[in-house]
Design an enzyme around this catalytic site. Structure first.
Site, PDB file in Angstrom:
ATOM      1  CG  LEU A 265      -2.154  -1.058   1.062  1.00 51.09           C
ATOM      2  CD1 LEU A 265      -2.584  -1.243   2.712  1.00 51.09           C
ATOM      3  CD2 LEU A 265      -3.176  -0.741   0.259  1.00 51.09           C
TER       4      LEU A 265
ATOM      5  CB  THR B 268      -0.159  -5.990   0.455  1.00 53.95           C
ATOM      6  OG1 THR B 268      -0.651  -6.573   1.633  1.00 53.95           O
ATOM      7  CG2 THR B 268      -1.049  -4.895  -0.247  1.00 53.95           C
TER       8      THR B 268
ATOM      9  CE1 TYR C 143      -2.435  -5.141  11.123  1.00 51.16           C
ATOM     10  CE2 TYR C 143      -4.326  -5.678  11.209  1.00 51.16           C
ATOM     11  CZ  TYR C 143      -3.542  -5.081  10.662  1.00 51.16           C
ATOM     12  OH  TYR C 143      -3.601  -4.268   9.584  1.00 51.16           O
TER      13      TYR C 143
ATOM     14  CE  LYS D 255      -2.358  -1.477  11.381  1.00 48.49           C
ATOM     15  NZ  LYS D 255      -1.589  -0.283  10.918  1.00 48.49           N
TER      16      LYS D 255
HETATM   17  N1  LIG Z   1      -3.341  -5.277   3.112  1.00 50.11           N
HETATM   18  C1  LIG Z   1      -4.325  -5.358   3.919  1.00 50.11           C
HETATM   19  O1  LIG Z   1      -5.432  -5.767   3.804  1.00 50.11           O
HETATM   20  C2  LIG Z   1      -4.384  -4.111   5.025  1.00 50.11           C
HETATM   21  C3  LIG Z   1      -5.827  -3.815   5.638  1.00 50.11           C
HETATM   22  C4  LIG Z   1      -5.856  -2.943   6.624  1.00 50.11           C
HETATM   23  C5  LIG Z   1      -4.623  -2.279   6.852  1.00 50.11           C
HETATM   24  N2  LIG Z   1      -3.366  -2.554   6.249  1.00 50.11           N
HETATM   25  C6  LIG Z   1      -2.403  -1.601   6.889  1.00 50.11           C
HETATM   26  O2  LIG Z   1      -1.550  -0.960   5.834  1.00 50.11           O
HETATM   27  C7  LIG Z   1      -0.305  -0.858   6.186  1.00 50.11           C
HETATM   28  C8  LIG Z   1       0.443  -1.519   4.936  1.00 50.11           C
HETATM   29  O3  LIG Z   1       0.434  -2.693   4.822  1.00 50.11           O
HETATM   30  P1  LIG Z   1       0.469  -3.621   3.409  1.00 50.11           P
HETATM   31  O4  LIG Z   1      -0.708  -4.436   3.206  1.00 50.11           O
HETATM   32  O5  LIG Z   1       0.837  -2.607   2.253  1.00 50.11           O
HETATM   33  O6  LIG Z   1       1.852  -4.703   3.870  1.00 50.11           O
HETATM   34  P2  LIG Z   1       3.144  -4.976   3.072  1.00 50.11           P
HETATM   35  O7  LIG Z   1       2.965  -5.301   1.944  1.00 50.11           O
HETATM   36  O8  LIG Z   1       3.328  -6.156   4.056  1.00 50.11           O
HETATM   37  O9  LIG Z   1       4.228  -3.824   3.583  1.00 50.11           O
HETATM   38  C9  LIG Z   1       4.447  -3.323   4.689  1.00 50.11           C
HETATM   39  C10 LIG Z   1       5.434  -2.315   4.679  1.00 50.11           C
HETATM   40  O10 LIG Z   1       5.777  -1.937   6.004  1.00 50.11           O
HETATM   41  C11 LIG Z   1       7.257  -1.923   6.112  1.00 50.11           C
HETATM   42  N3  LIG Z   1       7.794  -2.083   7.601  1.00 50.11           N
HETATM   43  C12 LIG Z   1       7.524  -3.142   8.284  1.00 50.11           C
HETATM   44  N4  LIG Z   1       8.059  -2.867   9.421  1.00 50.11           N
HETATM   45  C13 LIG Z   1       8.799  -1.678   9.267  1.00 50.11           C
HETATM   46  C14 LIG Z   1       9.600  -1.015  10.190  1.00 50.11           C
HETATM   47  N5  LIG Z   1      10.173  -1.351  11.273  1.00 50.11           N
HETATM   48  N6  LIG Z   1      10.392   0.291   9.617  1.00 50.11           N
HETATM   49  C15 LIG Z   1       9.885   0.509   8.353  1.00 50.11           C
HETATM   50  N7  LIG Z   1       9.080  -0.069   7.635  1.00 50.11           N
HETATM   51  C16 LIG Z   1       8.524  -1.108   8.256  1.00 50.11           C
HETATM   52  C17 LIG Z   1       7.522  -3.159   5.247  1.00 50.11           C
HETATM   53  O11 LIG Z   1       9.016  -3.112   5.000  1.00 50.11           O
HETATM   54  P3  LIG Z   1       9.865  -4.505   4.587  1.00 50.11           P
HETATM   55  O12 LIG Z   1       9.887  -4.725   3.242  1.00 50.11           O
HETATM   56  O13 LIG Z   1      11.284  -4.038   4.787  1.00 50.11           O
HETATM   57  O14 LIG Z   1       9.388  -5.496   5.426  1.00 50.11           O
HETATM   58  C18 LIG Z   1       6.817  -2.828   4.010  1.00 50.11           C
HETATM   59  O15 LIG Z   1       7.196  -1.936   3.329  1.00 50.11           O
HETATM   60  C19 LIG Z   1       0.015  -1.637   7.430  1.00 50.11           C
HETATM   61  O16 LIG Z   1      -0.008  -0.642   8.529  1.00 50.11           O
HETATM   62  C20 LIG Z   1      -1.251  -2.543   7.322  1.00 50.11           C
HETATM   63  O17 LIG Z   1      -1.451  -2.906   8.812  1.00 50.11           O
HETATM   64  C21 LIG Z   1      -3.360  -3.238   5.442  1.00 50.11           C
END
Ligand SMILES: NC(=O)c1ccc[n+]([C@@H]2O[C@H](COP(=O)([O-])OP(=O)(O)OC[C@H]3O[C@@H](n4cnc5c(N)ncnc54)[C@H](OP(=O)(O)O)[C@@H]3O)[C@@H](O)[C@H]2O)c1
Length: 230
Positions: free
Chosen positions: A13, A188, A155, A159
């Site tokens: 995202l 993702t 988790y 949130k």
């Molecule tokens: N996907 C969903 O269905 C969904 C729904 C609701 C909310 N969200 C929220 O949306 C956000 C992004 O999620 P996503 O789906 O894009 O997940 P993702 O594809 O797993 O990406 C997560 C990102 O966070 C980074 N990250 C994790 N720990 C970190 C740290 N200590 N310092 C800096 N960066 C860090 C990861 O970096 P690395 O590549 O280095 O690991 C990656 O760039 C999250 O907050 C998640 O909770 C997601």
């Protein structure tokens, strides 16, 4: 046009948010904890890379200094997050909880502490916290909602905390717009591609909040269809 910082922008995202904002003409700092992954992503999209591990005080402070010295910031998007330990809730440990809360919750405090002084120089200071409907008490208690079908105590409570931090910072910073976005269940790496929404759909609420140019309500959480109940 704004200057925006997105944490965890090397994929998922965060990456799609950067892509959309850059396409719309905004200047974007794409933060990643891993230099190689972050630089590659920023080069692909035409963003500026900054190293930033949201669990590391010094890394966050260094990034704030870099961005302040380069001209400042209008919009901070706290996107980086993890789901952390899964499985039998009873087997979860305090160490598991501290791990998830450090990345998802303390990070918002760490980033706000470091970046509010930089945002104060903007005429449209904006903070967007990427929360989740998984943290909505209304959604998790509604049997019609997908959020009620899952039991992920760490988790989901993290949130809920992100959403409450959003409300509290909104009250503490009335001169800024501080809101949260619920992407919805989005394909993702976070869910191994099982989400229902595309990344374009999943970033609709984030992009909406990031492009309000300082107008609109503060202290809310929205998804792509409107206001999400707490
Ligand atoms: N996907 C969903 O269905 C969904 C729904 C609701 C909310 N969200 C929220 O949306 C956000 C992004 O999620 P996503 O789906 O894009 O997940 P993702 O594809 O797993 O990406 C997560 C990102 O966070 C980074 N990250 C994790 N720990 C970190 C740290 N200590 N310092 C800096 N960066 C860090 C990861 O970096 P690395 O590549 O280095 O690991 C990656 O760039 C999250 O907050 C998640 O909770 C997601």
């Amino acid at each position: 046009m704004t200057t925006t910082l997105i944490t965890g922008a090397n994929k998922g995202l965060g990456y799609e948010t950067a892509r959309r904002l850059i396409e719309a003409g905004h200047t974007v700092w794409m933060a990643a904890r891993d230099e190689q992954r972050g630089r590659t992503a920023a080069d692909e999209l035409g963003g500026s890379f900054v190293q930033l591990d949201v669990t590391d005080d010094q890394s966050v402070a260094d990034a704030a200094e870099t961005i302040a010295n380069a001209g400042g910031l209008d919009v901070l998007i706290n996107n980086a997050g993890i789901h952390g330990a899964l499985g039998d809730p009873i087997q979860l440990t305090a160490a598991d909880a501290l791990d998830v809360y450090n990345t998802n919750v303390a990070s918002v405090v760490r980033m706000t502490h470091a970046f509010v002084p930089v945002l104060r120089d903007s005429s449209i200071p904006t903070i967007v916290n990427v929360s989740s409907g998984m943290g909505s008490f209304t959604f998790v208690l509604d049997p019609e909602r997908v959020e009620s079908s899952l039991i992920m105590p760490l988790y989901q409570s993290s949130k809920s905390a992100v959403t409450m931090l959003t409300v509290q910072y909104a009250k503490a910073l009335p001169d800024m717009r501080v809101n949260a976005a619920d992407p919805g269940y989005t394909k993702t790496d976070f869910n191994e591609g099982h989400g229902h929404f595309t990344v374009q759909e999943g970033t609709d609420a984030i992009v909406e909040l990031a492009t309000r140019e300082g107008s609109g309500p503060t202290g809310t959480i929205i998804d792509r269809t409107g206001v999400v109940p707490f």
